[in-house]
Motif scaffolding. Sequence first.
Motif, PDB file in Angstrom:
ATOM      1  N   GLY A 170       2.748  10.906  -7.386  1.00 34.50           N
ATOM      2  CA  GLY A 170       1.329  10.999  -7.705  1.00 34.50           C
ATOM      3  C   GLY A 170       0.468  11.267  -6.489  1.00 34.50           C
ATOM      4  O   GLY A 170       0.928  11.299  -5.348  1.00 34.50           O
ATOM      5  N   GLN A 171      -0.819  11.452  -6.760  1.00 30.17           N
ATOM      6  CA  GLN A 171      -1.785  11.697  -5.708  1.00 30.17           C
ATOM      7  C   GLN A 171      -2.186  10.382  -5.039  1.00 30.17           C
ATOM      8  O   GLN A 171      -2.193   9.322  -5.659  1.00 30.17           O
ATOM      9  CB  GLN A 171      -3.031  12.378  -6.286  1.00 30.17           C
ATOM     10  CG  GLN A 171      -2.762  13.737  -6.900  1.00 30.17           C
ATOM     11  CD  GLN A 171      -2.293  14.739  -5.860  1.00 30.17           C
ATOM     12  OE1 GLN A 171      -2.850  14.822  -4.769  1.00 30.17           O
ATOM     13  NE2 GLN A 171      -1.258  15.508  -6.201  1.00 30.17           N
ATOM     14  N   THR A 172      -2.536  10.471  -3.774  1.00 31.51           N
ATOM     15  CA  THR A 172      -2.959   9.287  -3.035  1.00 31.51           C
ATOM     16  C   THR A 172      -4.298   8.786  -3.555  1.00 31.51           C
ATOM     17  O   THR A 172      -5.232   9.558  -3.760  1.00 31.51           O
ATOM     18  CB  THR A 172      -3.075   9.598  -1.535  1.00 31.51           C
ATOM     19  OG1 THR A 172      -1.794   9.990  -1.043  1.00 31.51           O
ATOM     20  CG2 THR A 172      -3.559   8.381  -0.764  1.00 31.51           C
ATOM     21  N   SER A 173      -4.367   7.465  -3.787  1.00 34.01           N
ATOM     22  CA  SER A 173      -5.603   6.842  -4.244  1.00 34.01           C
ATOM     23  C   SER A 173      -5.957   5.692  -3.315  1.00 34.01           C
ATOM     24  O   SER A 173      -5.136   4.813  -3.059  1.00 34.01           O
ATOM     25  CB  SER A 173      -5.447   6.315  -5.677  1.00 34.01           C
ATOM     26  OG  SER A 173      -6.576   5.564  -6.063  1.00 34.01           O
ATOM     27  N   ASN A 174      -7.183   5.715  -2.788  1.00 34.79           N
ATOM     28  CA  ASN A 174      -7.654   4.649  -1.906  1.00 34.79           C
ATOM     29  C   ASN A 174      -8.842   3.915  -2.513  1.00 34.79           C
ATOM     30  O   ASN A 174      -9.678   3.359  -1.803  1.00 34.79           O
ATOM     31  CB  ASN A 174      -8.051   5.230  -0.541  1.00 34.79           C
ATOM     32  CG  ASN A 174      -6.859   5.812   0.202  1.00 34.79           C
ATOM     33  OD1 ASN A 174      -5.837   5.164   0.317  1.00 34.79           O
ATOM     34  ND2 ASN A 174      -6.996   7.040   0.684  1.00 34.79           N
TER      35      ASN A 174
ATOM     36  N   ASP B  62       0.851  -1.193   0.000  1.00 31.57           N
ATOM     37  CA  ASP B  62       0.000   0.000   0.000  1.00 31.57           C
ATOM     38  C   ASP B  62       0.889   1.246   0.000  1.00 31.57           C
ATOM     39  O   ASP B  62       1.340   1.709   1.048  1.00 31.57           O
ATOM     40  CB  ASP B  62      -0.913  -0.014   1.219  1.00 31.57           C
ATOM     41  CG  ASP B  62      -1.901   1.145   1.207  1.00 31.57           C
ATOM     42  OD1 ASP B  62      -1.902   1.917   0.225  1.00 31.57           O
ATOM     43  OD2 ASP B  62      -2.666   1.272   2.182  1.00 31.57           O
ATOM     44  N   PHE B  63       1.137   1.783  -1.190  1.00 32.70           N
ATOM     45  CA  PHE B  63       1.978   2.976  -1.301  1.00 32.70           C
ATOM     46  C   PHE B  63       1.208   4.258  -0.996  1.00 32.70           C
ATOM     47  O   PHE B  63       1.813   5.333  -0.945  1.00 32.70           O
ATOM     48  CB  PHE B  63       2.592   3.052  -2.701  1.00 32.70           C
ATOM     49  CG  PHE B  63       3.671   2.033  -2.948  1.00 32.70           C
ATOM     50  CD1 PHE B  63       4.954   2.238  -2.487  1.00 32.70           C
ATOM     51  CD2 PHE B  63       3.387   0.861  -3.631  1.00 32.70           C
ATOM     52  CE1 PHE B  63       5.958   1.296  -2.705  1.00 32.70           C
ATOM     53  CE2 PHE B  63       4.375  -0.087  -3.863  1.00 32.70           C
ATOM     54  CZ  PHE B  63       5.663   0.131  -3.391  1.00 32.70           C
ATOM     55  N   SER B  64      -0.101   4.164  -0.779  1.00 36.81           N
ATOM     56  CA  SER B  64      -0.871   5.367  -0.451  1.00 36.81           C
ATOM     57  C   SER B  64      -0.522   5.900   0.935  1.00 36.81           C
ATOM     58  O   SER B  64      -0.760   7.068   1.239  1.00 36.81           O
ATOM     59  CB  SER B  64      -2.372   5.078  -0.532  1.00 36.81           C
ATOM     60  OG  SER B  64      -2.780   4.204   0.510  1.00 36.81           O
ATOM     61  N   ARG B  65       0.050   5.059   1.779  1.00 34.20           N
ATOM     62  CA  ARG B  65       0.400   5.483   3.140  1.00 34.20           C
ATOM     63  C   ARG B  65       1.818   6.063   3.206  1.00 34.20           C
ATOM     64  O   ARG B  65       2.251   6.527   4.260  1.00 34.20           O
ATOM     65  CB  ARG B  65       0.322   4.282   4.087  1.00 34.20           C
ATOM     66  CG  ARG B  65       1.221   3.160   3.627  1.00 34.20           C
ATOM     67  CD  ARG B  65       1.402   2.037   4.612  1.00 34.20           C
ATOM     68  NE  ARG B  65       2.310   1.045   4.066  1.00 34.20           N
ATOM     69  CZ  ARG B  65       3.617   1.200   3.977  1.00 34.20           C
ATOM     70  NH1 ARG B  65       4.180   2.328   4.390  1.00 34.20           N
ATOM     71  NH2 ARG B  65       4.379   0.260   3.464  1.00 34.20           N
ATOM     72  N   ILE B  66       2.558   6.009   2.086  1.00 36.92           N
ATOM     73  CA  ILE B  66       3.950   6.451   2.085  1.00 36.92           C
ATOM     74  C   ILE B  66       4.012   7.974   1.951  1.00 36.92           C
ATOM     75  O   ILE B  66       3.449   8.545   1.013  1.00 36.92           O
ATOM     76  CB  ILE B  66       4.735   5.787   0.932  1.00 36.92           C
ATOM     77  CG1 ILE B  66       4.682   4.263   1.060  1.00 36.92           C
ATOM     78  CG2 ILE B  66       6.173   6.272   0.914  1.00 36.92           C
ATOM     79  CD1 ILE B  66       5.292   3.734   2.329  1.00 36.92           C
ATOM     80  N   ASP B  67       4.676   8.630   2.907  1.00 31.84           N
ATOM     81  CA  ASP B  67       4.781  10.090   2.875  1.00 31.84           C
ATOM     82  C   ASP B  67       6.148  10.548   2.376  1.00 31.84           C
ATOM     83  O   ASP B  67       6.564  11.678   2.618  1.00 31.84           O
ATOM     84  CB  ASP B  67       4.507  10.678   4.262  1.00 31.84           C
ATOM     85  CG  ASP B  67       5.472  10.141   5.320  1.00 31.84           C
ATOM     86  OD1 ASP B  67       6.341   9.314   4.966  1.00 31.84           O
ATOM     87  OD2 ASP B  67       5.341  10.547   6.485  1.00 31.84           O
ATOM     88  N   ARG B  68       6.837   9.658   1.676  1.00 29.20           N
ATOM     89  CA  ARG B  68       8.148   9.991   1.118  1.00 29.20           C
ATOM     90  C   ARG B  68       8.155   9.602  -0.352  1.00 29.20           C
ATOM     91  O   ARG B  68       7.200   8.990  -0.844  1.00 29.20           O
ATOM     92  CB  ARG B  68       9.246   9.258   1.889  1.00 29.20           C
ATOM     93  CG  ARG B  68       9.169   7.736   1.751  1.00 29.20           C
ATOM     94  CD  ARG B  68      10.037   7.014   2.759  1.00 29.20           C
ATOM     95  NE  ARG B  68       9.414   7.041   4.083  1.00 29.20           N
ATOM     96  CZ  ARG B  68       9.967   6.510   5.155  1.00 29.20           C
ATOM     97  NH1 ARG B  68      11.162   5.963   5.080  1.00 29.20           N
ATOM     98  NH2 ARG B  68       9.338   6.541   6.312  1.00 29.20           N
ATOM     99  N   ASP B  69       9.221   9.922  -1.046  1.00 34.19           N
ATOM    100  CA  ASP B  69       9.244   9.638  -2.481  1.00 34.19           C
ATOM    101  C   ASP B  69      10.073   8.411  -2.832  1.00 34.19           C
ATOM    102  O   ASP B  69      10.208   8.076  -4.011  1.00 34.19           O
ATOM    103  CB  ASP B  69       9.747  10.851  -3.272  1.00 34.19           C
ATOM    104  CG  ASP B  69      11.139  11.300  -2.835  1.00 34.19           C
ATOM    105  OD1 ASP B  69      11.765  10.598  -2.012  1.00 34.19           O
ATOM    106  OD2 ASP B  69      11.595  12.350  -3.320  1.00 34.19           O
TER     107      ASP B  69
END
Length: 244
Positions: A97-101, A72-79
């Motif tokens: 990119g933008q977070t997608s859930n 789940d890369f949506s929780r990653i706050d780094r690049d």
Amino acid sequence: MVNGTVNPYLNVNRELVRLRLLNGSNSQNFYLRLSDGSSFQQIASDGGFLSSPLTTRALFLAPGERAEIIVDFSRIDRDRLFLMNGSLAILDFMVSGQTSNSAEIPQSLRDVQAIPIGTNPKTRLFELQSMGVNGTINGKFFDMDRIDEEVNINETEIWIIRNIGGMMQPGGHPFHVHGTQFQVLSRNGQEPPPAEKGFKDTVYVDVGEEVAIKVQFTHKGIYMYHCHILEHEEGGMMGQFRVE
């Protein structure tokens, strides 16, 4: 290397990403984890989906073993995030990119039907012994002119794989069977771990360990079983069986 590439990287969006992993090395085991120590979901093993997602922070793959995981890369706050083998980074995730859930992981993936077994199944023992880069199964080196086992078609058998060690760098053996997908019945007399409860065709057996599998063959022919460490396979740790 990953997919034949040195210092590989993968561009990913901030969403659920499914990764299909194969240990294609000749002899190295992989102890995989994410660099930030976070968990991921294992959804499949060698022979397809597990019955339900398995949340884990680490994944062991011996040569020839496969797994599918969802990160789940949506929780990653780094690049950047790394797939690690122990302390070594083997794949660089470039996160953007933008977070997608929008996607969800189903809690039920597959109805894993148990291989049916009779009241008195045929049981076979395979003792693995290594001697440096060479190895034997049941005390015999591979001979392409010899059939080691005769197996009845459509009959479920129990195969016991036992690693009895050896001389000169004894180690674990990923035991691979051609022509089928089996189920792990027990590991050292105990129920197998959740990651081994799906269908498999390769199972790792460490020194002193004993693994029992349920196996059934539905097609006639001559097939192989062998250690999936290339040097051991080429050094004689392989056998043939005929299904009739």
